[in-house]
Design an enzyme around this catalytic site. Structure first.
Site, PDB file in Angstrom:
ATOM      1  N   ASP A 157       0.870  -1.170   0.000  1.00 33.10           N
ATOM      2  CA  ASP A 157       0.000   0.000   0.000  1.00 33.10           C
ATOM      3  C   ASP A 157       0.912   1.226   0.000  1.00 33.10           C
ATOM      4  OD1 ASP A 157      -2.294   1.652   0.372  1.00 33.10           O
ATOM      5  OD2 ASP A 157      -1.861   1.707   2.522  1.00 33.10           O
TER       6      ASP A 157
ATOM      7  N   ASP B  21      -0.298   5.054   0.915  1.00 38.75           N
ATOM      8  CA  ASP B  21      -0.595   6.025   1.966  1.00 38.75           C
ATOM      9  C   ASP B  21      -0.468   5.394   3.348  1.00 38.75           C
ATOM     10  OD1 ASP B  21      -1.135   7.665  -0.131  1.00 38.75           O
ATOM     11  OD2 ASP B  21      -3.278   7.867   0.240  1.00 38.75           O
TER      12      ASP B  21
END
Length: 406
Positions: free
Chosen positions: A184, A186
């Protein structure tokens, strides 16, 4: 030692004392003179103190060898025990695991609790090795006698109680193979949420942050939340995306993790519910092989408040992981996924090893492993790579790392 005349089949020689060059060679010179076979060896050096254990076949005149061993140890200024056995080395039990313990700090009480839970389920600690002593203490335990699926929930519960991190992995060849790591972006690869940084340019950061938090907790469908947040960005100049990228701070240790694993042939992908304008540049900067994210619609140099094409949501992240693995030609079991939010859950579950990184409770509970220290390169310790190996490889490439605390 008793001089009972029963002929032993094996001898276990345990040598301890201050380490210095020549100790191991001197002991093996003594053993070689007796013509014995070596069945097993373990040696560690801890703060310049050596512990050497050697299991050997016992010669007919084993007492003479015992005396020679003791004379050699005395000449080295070390202590030695020679224990007689009646059989070969015990075969390690089935159900083998690597248990990695991370603490900052790692207290003796936490290790006692973990060792107790391992013993409670009938497992044995076969070997312990330190992987790092800073900025976190990382210890790797080789465990046998219980399946990883049984051990994992027991130790996860204890780790939460002790305030440490634990990862339990099967002790198989996958841990040593080339793998695909899917991350991922963020609050995982980078610090903070890109959409909130863009929202600051629109003056609606608080509203966007509130919706983001709901989505990360799993309280709102991700696609619904994304479209609602992007709508608030209408009329933001596209140049704001460049400004946001320049202000991004990577997670501590991110470059180290990518650099070290690329040396070993690993492949990397980033899959984000964020935006291609950011992820494409991150991938180029870090040398990441694949990236997938959402595309913001831009007309006349401004954001329209809409997303172009399909949204990369929770299911889309898992799909991307499988597609990247197929493209590289590795099985899904050879993938590692790292994420922090509810929209990462499908990806974490699809991977061979799902790691929750500074994640929400719902994600930590579902992942195979959880890391709650702010250093992304601690993932390297879960893969059996020590801090010393990392620094040696960096030094060979002319990369100087800060000296550890004394």
């Amino acid at each position: 030692m008793s001089d009972v005349d029963e002929q032993p089949r094996t001898l276990l020689v345990t040598l301890t004392g201050k380490d210095r060059p020549g100790v191991t060679s001197a002991m093996f010179a003594t053993l070689s003179a007796a013509g014995v076979e070596v069945l097993d060896i373990e040696q560690i050096v801890l703060r310049r103190r050596l512990v050497l254990g050697v299991l050997i076949t016992a010669p007919r005149d084993w007492k003479r060898l015992r005396d020679a061993i003791e004379e050699t140890a005395a000449s080295l200024g070390m202590q030695v025990d020679v224990d007689r056995g009646v059989g070969d080395n015990r075969v390690r039990g089935s159900g083998r695991s690597h248990v990695t313990v991370l603490g900052a700090p790692l207290k003796a009480s936490a290790m006692a609790a973990i060792a107790g839970r391992i013993a409670d389920c009938g497992a044995n600690i076969d070997r312990i090795e330190r992987m790092a002593r800073y900025p976190v203490t990382a210890i790797d335990l080789a465990i046998s006698g219980v399946e990883p699926e049984v051990l994992r929930p027991l130790l996860a519960t204890e780790a939460a109680t002790q305030g440490i991190d634990i990862a339990v992995q099967p002790a198989d060849l996958l841990r040593r193979s080339m793998r695909l790591i899917v991350m991922d972006v963020d609050s995982t690869l980078i610090q903070g949420e890109v959409i909130e940084m863009i929202a600051a340019h629109a003056g609606c950061e608080a509203e966007v942050a509130a919706v983001t938090e709901q989505a990360m907790r799993g309280e709102m469908d991700f696609e619904e939340s994304l479209r609602a947040r992007v709508a608030l960005l209408k009329d933001v100049p596209a140049t704001a995306l460049d400004e946001v990228y320049e202000s991004i701070a990577l997670a501590p240790g991110a470059r180290t993790m990518v650099r070290v694993l690329r040396r070993l042939g690993y492949r990397f992908a980033i899959v984000s519910g964020g935006f291609t304008h950011i992820t494409a540049r991150l991938a180029e900067d870090l040398g990441i092989h694949y990236s997938r994210a959402n595309e913001l619609e831009i007309v006349d140099g401004r954001l329209t408040g809409r997303v172009v094409g399909d949204v990369v949501d929770r299911a889309g992240k898992a799909t991307a992981l499988r597609e990247f693995a197929a493209d590289i030609g590795v099985p899904v079991d050879a993938t590692i996924a790292i994420g922090d939010g509810a929209n990462d859950l499908d990806m974490l579950n699809a991977a061979g090893l799902g790691i929750a990184y500074n994640a929400k409770p719902v994600v930590r509970d579902a992942a195979d492993a959880s890391v709650n220290v702010p250093y992304l390169d601690t993932i390297l310790y879960l893969l059996g790579i020590s801090r010393e190996e990392i620094e040696a490889a960096d030094m060979a490439d002319g990369i100087v790392t800060p000296a550890p605390p004394v």
